[in-house]
Design a protein around this motif. Sequence first.
Motif, PDB file in Angstrom:
ATOM      1  N   VAL A 129     -47.683 -63.654  33.256  1.00  0.00           N
ATOM      2  CA  VAL A 129     -48.400 -64.320  32.178  1.00  0.00           C
ATOM      3  C   VAL A 129     -49.419 -65.314  32.710  1.00  0.00           C
ATOM      4  O   VAL A 129     -50.410 -65.619  32.035  1.00  0.00           O
ATOM      5  N   TRP A 130     -49.201 -65.827  33.948  1.00  0.00           N
ATOM      6  CA  TRP A 130     -50.150 -66.799  34.492  1.00  0.00           C
ATOM      7  C   TRP A 130     -51.365 -66.149  35.138  1.00  0.00           C
ATOM      8  O   TRP A 130     -52.264 -66.829  35.610  1.00  0.00           O
ATOM      9  N   LYS A 131     -51.453 -64.819  35.128  1.00  0.00           N
ATOM     10  CA  LYS A 131     -52.666 -64.135  35.562  1.00  0.00           C
ATOM     11  C   LYS A 131     -53.637 -64.096  34.390  1.00  0.00           C
ATOM     12  O   LYS A 131     -53.286 -63.695  33.288  1.00  0.00           O
ATOM     13  N   ALA A 132     -54.860 -64.555  34.620  1.00  0.00           N
ATOM     14  CA  ALA A 132     -55.865 -64.561  33.547  1.00  0.00           C
ATOM     15  C   ALA A 132     -56.143 -63.132  33.077  1.00  0.00           C
ATOM     16  O   ALA A 132     -56.357 -62.237  33.902  1.00  0.00           O
ATOM     17  N   PRO A 133     -56.140 -62.881  31.762  1.00  0.00           N
ATOM     18  CA  PRO A 133     -56.406 -61.533  31.245  1.00  0.00           C
ATOM     19  C   PRO A 133     -57.897 -61.214  31.266  1.00  0.00           C
ATOM     20  O   PRO A 133     -58.549 -61.063  30.224  1.00  0.00           O
ATOM     21  N   ALA A 134     -58.460 -61.141  32.443  1.00  0.00           N
ATOM     22  CA  ALA A 134     -59.897 -60.886  32.602  1.00  0.00           C
ATOM     23  C   ALA A 134     -60.127 -60.082  33.877  1.00  0.00           C
ATOM     24  O   ALA A 134     -59.214 -59.905  34.689  1.00  0.00           O
ATOM     25  N   ASN A 135     -61.378 -59.607  34.038  1.00  0.00           N
ATOM     26  CA  ASN A 135     -61.724 -58.709  35.143  1.00  0.00           C
ATOM     27  C   ASN A 135     -60.843 -57.465  35.110  1.00  0.00           C
ATOM     28  O   ASN A 135     -60.374 -56.984  36.139  1.00  0.00           O
ATOM     29  N   ILE A 136     -60.631 -56.959  33.913  1.00  0.00           N
ATOM     30  CA  ILE A 136     -59.781 -55.795  33.677  1.00  0.00           C
ATOM     31  C   ILE A 136     -60.559 -54.811  32.820  1.00  0.00           C
ATOM     32  O   ILE A 136     -61.220 -55.202  31.851  1.00  0.00           O
ATOM     33  N   GLY A 137     -60.499 -53.540  33.163  1.00  0.00           N
ATOM     34  CA  GLY A 137     -61.213 -52.519  32.415  1.00  0.00           C
ATOM     35  C   GLY A 137     -60.508 -52.154  31.121  1.00  0.00           C
ATOM     36  O   GLY A 137     -59.279 -52.188  31.024  1.00  0.00           O
ATOM     37  N   LEU A 138     -61.302 -51.804  30.112  1.00  0.00           N
ATOM     38  CA  LEU A 138     -60.774 -51.397  28.814  1.00  0.00           C
ATOM     39  C   LEU A 138     -60.720 -49.876  28.729  1.00  0.00           C
ATOM     40  O   LEU A 138     -61.634 -49.179  29.201  1.00  0.00           O
ATOM     41  N   SER A 139     -59.674 -49.356  28.133  1.00  0.00           N
ATOM     42  CA  SER A 139     -59.515 -47.916  27.959  1.00  0.00           C
ATOM     43  C   SER A 139     -60.011 -47.486  26.580  1.00  0.00           C
ATOM     44  O   SER A 139     -60.025 -48.284  25.637  1.00  0.00           O
ATOM     45  N   SER A 140     -60.379 -46.218  26.485  1.00  0.00           N
ATOM     46  CA  SER A 140     -60.852 -45.614  25.226  1.00  0.00           C
ATOM     47  C   SER A 140     -62.089 -46.311  24.684  1.00  0.00           C
ATOM     48  O   SER A 140     -62.290 -46.385  23.470  1.00  0.00           O
ATOM     49  N   VAL A 141     -62.915 -46.847  25.567  1.00  0.00           N
ATOM     50  CA  VAL A 141     -64.158 -47.519  25.157  1.00  0.00           C
ATOM     51  C   VAL A 141     -65.346 -46.776  25.761  1.00  0.00           C
ATOM     52  O   VAL A 141     -65.371 -46.498  26.965  1.00  0.00           O
ATOM     53  N   ILE A 142     -66.330 -46.470  24.927  1.00  0.00           N
ATOM     54  CA  ILE A 142     -67.546 -45.796  25.391  1.00  0.00           C
ATOM     55  C   ILE A 142     -68.577 -46.820  25.843  1.00  0.00           C
ATOM     56  O   ILE A 142     -69.169 -46.701  26.903  1.00  0.00           O
ATOM     57  N   SER A 143     -68.766 -47.854  25.031  1.00  0.00           N
ATOM     58  CA  SER A 143     -69.754 -48.878  25.360  1.00  0.00           C
ATOM     59  C   SER A 143     -69.566 -50.084  24.455  1.00  0.00           C
ATOM     60  O   SER A 143     -69.027 -49.956  23.350  1.00  0.00           O
ATOM     61  N   PRO A 144     -70.008 -51.259  24.890  1.00  0.00           N
ATOM     62  CA  PRO A 144     -70.075 -52.398  23.969  1.00  0.00           C
ATOM     63  C   PRO A 144     -71.202 -52.150  22.968  1.00  0.00           C
ATOM     64  O   PRO A 144     -72.196 -51.496  23.284  1.00  0.00           O
ATOM     65  N   SER A 145     -71.050 -52.656  21.769  1.00  0.00           N
ATOM     66  CA  SER A 145     -72.100 -52.470  20.756  1.00  0.00           C
ATOM     67  C   SER A 145     -73.329 -53.301  21.074  1.00  0.00           C
ATOM     68  O   SER A 145     -74.424 -53.007  20.586  1.00  0.00           O
TER      69      SER A 145
END
Length: 523
Positions: A353-369
């Motif tokens: 839990v003390w690891k920042a939830p960032a620099n992680i890839g998202l699944s099932s995503v084509i692109s940001p809008s």
Amino acid sequence: MNTLKTPGVYIIEKNAFPNSVVEVATAVPAFIGYTEKAKNGSKSLINLPFRISSLAEYEQYFGKAPRKDFRLVKTDVNSLGLSALKDPGKFDAVKNWTEAIFKPSEPDDIQYYGLTRNYQFNLYYQLHFFFANGGGPCYIVSVNEGYKQDSFSYDALVGGIEPLLKEQEPTMVVIPEAVYLEEQECYDLQTAMLRHCATMGNRIAILDIYNGDQSRTDSEAGDVITTFREKIGTEFLNYAAAYYPWLNTAIISEKNLGIHSVSNIEDLQNILKSEAVFQKDEKRTQQLLNLAGRITKEGPESPSEKEEIHRILLQQSVAYATIMKKIAHDINLLPPSSAMAGIYTLVDSTKEVWKAPANIGLSSVISPSVTISHADQEDLNLPPDGKAINAIRYFTGEGIIVWGARTLDGNSLDWRYINVRRTMIMLEESIKCAARAFVFEPNTANTWVIVRSMVRNFLTGIWKRGGLAGAVPEDAFIVSIGLGETMTPEDILEGIMRITVLVAIVRPAEFIEITFQQQMQKS
């Protein structure tokens, strides 16, 4: 101990070790929203938090997505002129199929159609997104059974928050459908989420940006980030994190849709018949006319036959394929809160839990809008008011990455980072639950020694796993308890036991600076 009266051998067992602190769960989101049904057998689950652990369980108790999501709407384009029809930005993607089929020189005798969405219910798709990104056990609070557009309201969604007051396990609150309310109602609901999280003290809210599919320079929506910061208020900001922009996902494909996705079958028939007239191949013309005749309201009831018609139309009809593509695009444009709840769960289960939830890839995503550059993110991450918005960005060769780990209380040195807030919640709740065993125990030195040992052992384990900073345990935490240390004689007379715990929680390396300097040649 009983008084010894009879000669013999008696065995007395004594505990050699203090009580232990059990680490509470850290990644259990509670989703509030609309569902197709809400039943466990004959028992209603309306406004009753219910724990599930998979999408199959969700479907069993809460049903699936709404049917007949979209409606074809006749659109008068004569006033726009041909120049407007050739501009995708002015006439939406609907013109793609009409021009591809008819190729008109004049639009006067051509009927154009637009698509409008009948429902804004998307909790089912959000649960897909959650589990696709590492989601696990979660709570569902259904605020209404059955998809009825007139039931979609602020009152229903905000009413789903109160039942969570009785639940201790959830550590996140997510209401993905909040952004489909009226603007002010959305912000009222989000501030209600913040108040709830602060009241409970053991959970955070994951927020979406209203109109978050638009850029900050959009002529109609305006600066969506500035509006969010102005309307979210200034209270309880350390209990929330917000993410921008919305995401184009791959949750639903055209193949997973069907005739049932369109509510007005007659207009769909008319489009297919019009397309058939313009075919050069007589056989294909007849095939499209036959298929159009089979999709009437009184058409096939068999799901397999409907699926077969849908599959053939996707291959044979440009109009139908374009309609399904447009519907899939609209359904798949999702706010990111549910995916981030999945990312939190993934990080907690694979790291800590003390690891920042960032620099992680998202699944099932084509692109940001919305594409965010390095310069664009400066104001998102470090605004003067501290209300940091975490960016989701595309990086060449890496994909779609979560590129921010701040709470909305970015100016606070205590609660700037999400992982610090969540780690402290875990420590507080774990020690609180363990200390409950000592309520009504004698408030004496023996009890203090046991409590101190219990808390120290727990924090030592957290330190060894990397959750606390320090070369030795003494640098990582301090546990104080006792008369003259944390308590006065008056406290003891009043039955108060005071425990003071100081912890050095690890913080993320958000900015890495590498210095280069030339040196003289040495050989």
